[in-house]
Structures are given as structure tokens and as C-alpha cells.
Design a protein around this motif. Structure first.
Motif, PDB file in Angstrom:
ATOM      1  N   ASP A   1      -9.175  -6.143   0.232  1.00 54.89           N
ATOM      2  CA  ASP A   1      -9.390  -5.281   1.390  1.00 54.89           C
ATOM      3  C   ASP A   1      -8.087  -5.089   2.167  1.00 54.89           C
ATOM      4  OD1 ASP A   1     -11.031  -3.763   3.147  1.00 54.89           O
ATOM      5  OD2 ASP A   1     -11.145  -5.466   4.499  1.00 54.89           O
ATOM      6  N   LYS A   2      -7.342  -6.158   2.342  1.00 51.10           N
ATOM      7  CA  LYS A   2      -6.079  -6.103   3.079  1.00 51.10           C
ATOM      8  C   LYS A   2      -5.036  -5.266   2.347  1.00 51.10           C
ATOM      9  CE  LYS A   2      -2.806  -9.154   5.453  1.00 51.10           C
ATOM     10  NZ  LYS A   2      -2.532 -10.564   5.838  1.00 51.10           N
TER      11      LYS A   2
ATOM     12  N   GLY B   1      -5.708  -2.828   0.135  1.00 55.17           N
ATOM     13  CA  GLY B   1      -6.188  -1.519  -0.268  1.00 55.17           C
ATOM     14  C   GLY B   1      -6.480  -1.440  -1.752  1.00 55.17           C
TER      15      GLY B   1
ATOM     16  N   PRO C   1      -9.123  -1.593  -4.791  1.00 51.99           N
ATOM     17  CA  PRO C   1     -10.563  -1.336  -4.835  1.00 51.99           C
ATOM     18  C   PRO C   1     -11.385  -2.296  -5.686  1.00 51.99           C
ATOM     19  CG  PRO C   1      -9.414   0.206  -6.255  1.00 51.99           C
ATOM     20  CD  PRO C   1      -8.350  -0.585  -5.540  1.00 51.99           C
TER      21      PRO C   1
ATOM     22  N   PRO D   1     -16.227  -6.414   1.121  1.00 51.82           N
ATOM     23  CA  PRO D   1     -15.767  -5.309   1.968  1.00 51.82           C
ATOM     24  C   PRO D   1     -16.264  -3.956   1.451  1.00 51.82           C
ATOM     25  CG  PRO D   1     -13.978  -6.846   1.544  1.00 51.82           C
ATOM     26  CD  PRO D   1     -15.106  -7.252   0.647  1.00 51.82           C
ATOM     27  N   GLU D   2     -16.387  -3.032   2.350  1.00 50.86           N
ATOM     28  CA  GLU D   2     -16.986  -1.729   2.026  1.00 50.86           C
ATOM     29  C   GLU D   2     -16.251  -1.009   0.903  1.00 50.86           C
ATOM     30  OE1 GLU D   2     -18.135   2.484   4.277  1.00 50.86           O
ATOM     31  OE2 GLU D   2     -17.268   0.811   5.398  1.00 50.86           O
ATOM     32  N   ASP D   3     -14.933  -1.103   0.867  1.00 47.54           N
ATOM     33  CA  ASP D   3     -14.142  -0.344  -0.106  1.00 47.54           C
ATOM     34  C   ASP D   3     -13.699  -1.180  -1.302  1.00 47.54           C
ATOM     35  OD1 ASP D   3     -14.304   1.992   1.425  1.00 47.54           O
ATOM     36  OD2 ASP D   3     -12.600   1.375   2.658  1.00 47.54           O
ATOM     37  N   VAL D   4     -14.350  -2.313  -1.530  1.00 46.82           N
ATOM     38  CA  VAL D   4     -14.006  -3.195  -2.651  1.00 46.82           C
ATOM     39  C   VAL D   4     -15.235  -3.391  -3.527  1.00 46.82           C
ATOM     40  CG1 VAL D   4     -13.132  -5.460  -3.347  1.00 46.82           C
ATOM     41  CG2 VAL D   4     -12.274  -4.368  -1.259  1.00 46.82           C
ATOM     42  N   THR D   5     -15.026  -3.377  -4.836  1.00 47.50           N
ATOM     43  CA  THR D   5     -16.103  -3.581  -5.797  1.00 47.50           C
ATOM     44  C   THR D   5     -15.777  -4.765  -6.702  1.00 47.50           C
ATOM     45  OG1 THR D   5     -16.667  -1.226  -5.837  1.00 47.50           O
ATOM     46  CG2 THR D   5     -17.413  -2.549  -7.703  1.00 47.50           C
TER      47      THR D   5
ATOM     48  N   LEU E   1     -11.578 -11.136  -2.344  1.00 45.80           N
ATOM     49  CA  LEU E   1     -12.155  -9.904  -1.800  1.00 45.80           C
ATOM     50  C   LEU E   1     -11.473  -9.514  -0.494  1.00 45.80           C
ATOM     51  CD1 LEU E   1     -15.906 -10.707  -2.480  1.00 45.80           C
ATOM     52  CD2 LEU E   1     -14.592  -8.870  -3.566  1.00 45.80           C
ATOM     53  N   ASP E   2     -11.201 -10.500   0.346  1.00 50.39           N
ATOM     54  CA  ASP E   2     -10.509 -10.231   1.608  1.00 50.39           C
ATOM     55  C   ASP E   2      -9.086  -9.752   1.358  1.00 50.39           C
ATOM     56  OD1 ASP E   2     -12.801 -11.021   2.915  1.00 50.39           O
ATOM     57  OD2 ASP E   2     -12.079 -13.049   3.341  1.00 50.39           O
TER      58      ASP E   2
ATOM     59  N   GLN F   1       0.821  -1.202   0.000  1.00 50.00           N
ATOM     60  CA  GLN F   1       0.000   0.000   0.000  1.00 50.00           C
ATOM     61  C   GLN F   1       0.864   1.265   0.000  1.00 50.00           C
ATOM     62  OE1 GLN F   1      -3.749   0.178   2.251  1.00 50.00           O
ATOM     63  NE2 GLN F   1      -3.298  -1.869   3.016  1.00 50.00           N
TER      64      GLN F   1
END
Length: 289
Positions: free
Chosen positions: A109-110, A112, A114, A145-149, A105-106, A65
Motif C-alpha cells: 500500500d505504501k 503503490g 497492487p 488495503p483497498e488497492d492491494v490484492t 500488505l501495508d 512510485q
């Protein structure tokens, strides 16, 4: 311009400059991307040919990140394993596909990242409608996760594979309760039957996509030329400007007002002494101010 390539995370020690120490993990992707001249791009988190879980340490994720924020401009996207089939009527394959997608997806998220990109897969005789229903059910069973599409990638459309028609892409958006996006692959779009060879053809295809799916859902583009012509359903990528899309079509795509600000990731071949660096530079030369 957000332009990059699908790069490998494998290898022991990679560095693209003298200022950054080499790493032996996912941070390789940042260094390789810079070496190719890219500023965004795509990765696999593990081998795409097997059912495997990503193994990413907290240290590597944090470093990835930090390196991305410092040295790249656009977003990364994770490409799911090739074995994933969201449309399958087979319970065991559906379960494995769901588990694999959840792991990606996890990981996103880890890290960063998207986006997680996935093909719809094949309905293998269940029919288009049932295949899309199956895919929507898998997607809605995932803990996104909230910040992943999740991005559904357009397909070349051979056999019982779905995603080759814009109608399929619209169908999965309509069926799922999850907020998803679309990734268009230019080579797949061409061979699935959509002309991209001239500025006029690009305008027409983009307009049809907007009418049938909606440009608001388009979030990433796999920028690839094709070794096969319109409607052949043969998925084989070519160097930018040297396939059936050609220089005129590619120039129209990367400068189209509805496409030019999206991130582009190349999956072009390494052959004839040329690879990602040559193709990225070619795209930059086609770009107009």
C-alpha cells in the motif's frame, strides 16, 4: 508486453542510466529492472528467509512510485517471505504468518504496488480440507488495503504443500470472503502434472484452469522453464526455452490469447553466463505481434 524479473532491492548505489541519481534503497529495483530490459516485475521487501518487517522510508516509497510511473509499464508484485505458511495447523506459525503478510500488505500500500504474492504452504498432516480452511481464516483476518490484492501462487505440489492442483486454488477462492487472485508459475504448473510442452497442451491446460478456477482470477504469471518433467513435483527453474517446457511451450504461453496481456515475472537462474537480461530478451523474441 509486460515482462520483467524478480530483482533485488539491496545494495548501496545503483543506477541504470546517466540521468537518474543513484539510490541506496528500494528504488534500486526500478534501475535493475530497466537494466535487465524489463518493464514490470517482482521484489522481496526484506529477506525472505527470516521473520523481518519491511523498513521503507516515506522518501524511498515516494521515489519508488515516481520512478516506477516514469520508467516502467507494468505492475510490481511483492513476494511474501518463504517462512509464511497459511495452511499450518500450528497457532504460533499461523500468527507469525499473519503478521508477516500484514506487513507486506501495508508495504504494498505504501509503495503503490497492487499485488502481494504468497504460497498456500503445507498442511503438515492436517489434511487438504483443513489446510485450505486454515489458509482462508488467515486471509480473512488480514486488513487488506483497498488497492492491494493477495495473489495465491500455484505450487509444485510436493509433500503436504497445497496449491499444486487447480482444485486447491479453486478451494481457497471458494472459502475466503476476501477478493483474491491467482499467480500461475509455469514451472510449478508443469511439475505438478499439467503439460505445457506444446501449443495443444497449453490450450488444454489453460482451458482446465478456466473450468476449475476461472481465468478471471488469473492476474500474474511467473514465467519459468523447468529442469524437471511433467508430474515430478521438483521445483528447479531453467532458462526460458531450455527446460522441459521448451521453446514451443514457452512460445505458446506468451502468445496465448488468454495469457499474453498478463504481466510476466521471471525467476530464471543466473548460470552458464546468462541471467535475467538474456531470458527477458529470449521471451521478447518468442512474442508474436
Amino acid at each position: 508486453m509486460k515482462i520483467g524479473a524478480h530483482v533485488s532491492i539491496s545494495g548501496s548505489r545503483v543506477s541504470s542510466d546517466d540521468e537518474t541519481p543513484p539510490y541506496d534503497d528500494i528504488r534500486n529495483a526500478v534501475h535493475r529492472q530497466r537494466a535487465f530490459g524489463g518493464n514490470c516485475g517482482q521484489i522481496f521487501t526484506t529477506s525472505p528467509q527470516v521473520w523481518a518487517q519491511p523498513e521503507i522510508s516515506d522518501e524511498a516509497a515516494e521515489g519508488f512510485q515516481e520512478e516506477t510511473e516514469e520508467k516502467l509499464e507494468g505492475p510490481w508484485v511483492i513476494h511474501s517471505a518463504y517462512l509464511v505458511n497459511l495452511c499450518t495447523p500450528k497457532e504460533d506459525l499461523r500468527r507469525k504468518s499473519k503478521e508477516s503478510m500484514q506487513a507486506e500488505l501495508d508495504a504494498a500500500d505504501k509503495l503503490g504496488i497492487p499485488y502481494v504474492n504468497v504460497h498456500l504452504g503445507a498442511h503438515t498432516g492436517a489434511g487438504v480440507e483443513q489446510g485450505l480452511d486454515n489458509a482462508a481464516n488467515v486471509i480473512d483476518d488480514l486488513d487488506v488495503p483497498e488497492d492491494v490484492t493477495i495473489l495465491i501462487e500455484s505450487d509444485a505440489g510436493s509433500g503436504t504443500k497445497l496449491g499444486g492442483e487447480f482444485e486447491h486454488l479453486a478451494g481457497i477462492i471458494e472459502r475466503t470472503e476476501t477478493d483474491i487472485g491467482i499467480c500461475i508459475d509455469t514451472a510449478h504448473t508443469l511439475v505438478a502434472g499439467n503439460d505445457l510442452t506444446t501449443p495443444e497442451a497449453v490450450d488444454e491446460t489453460v482451458q482446465r484452469f478456466d473450468d476449475e478456477v476461472g481465468l478471471e482470477y488469473l492476474e500474474y504469471i511467473h514465467l519459468n522453464d523447468s529442469k524437471h518433467d511433467v508430474g515430478t513435483h521438483k521445483d528447479e527453474h531453467a532458462h526460458i526455452g531450455e527446460g522441459y517446457i521448451g521453446e514451443d511451450g514457452m512460445k505458446a504461453i506468451v502468445n496465448h490469447p488468454d495469457l499474453r496481456y498478463l504481466p510476466f515475472a521471471l525467476e530464471t537462474p543466473t548460470e552458464d553466463g546468462r541471467g535475467f537480461a538474456w531470458n527477458i530478451e529470449t521471451v521478447k523474441e518468442l512474442r508474436e505481434d
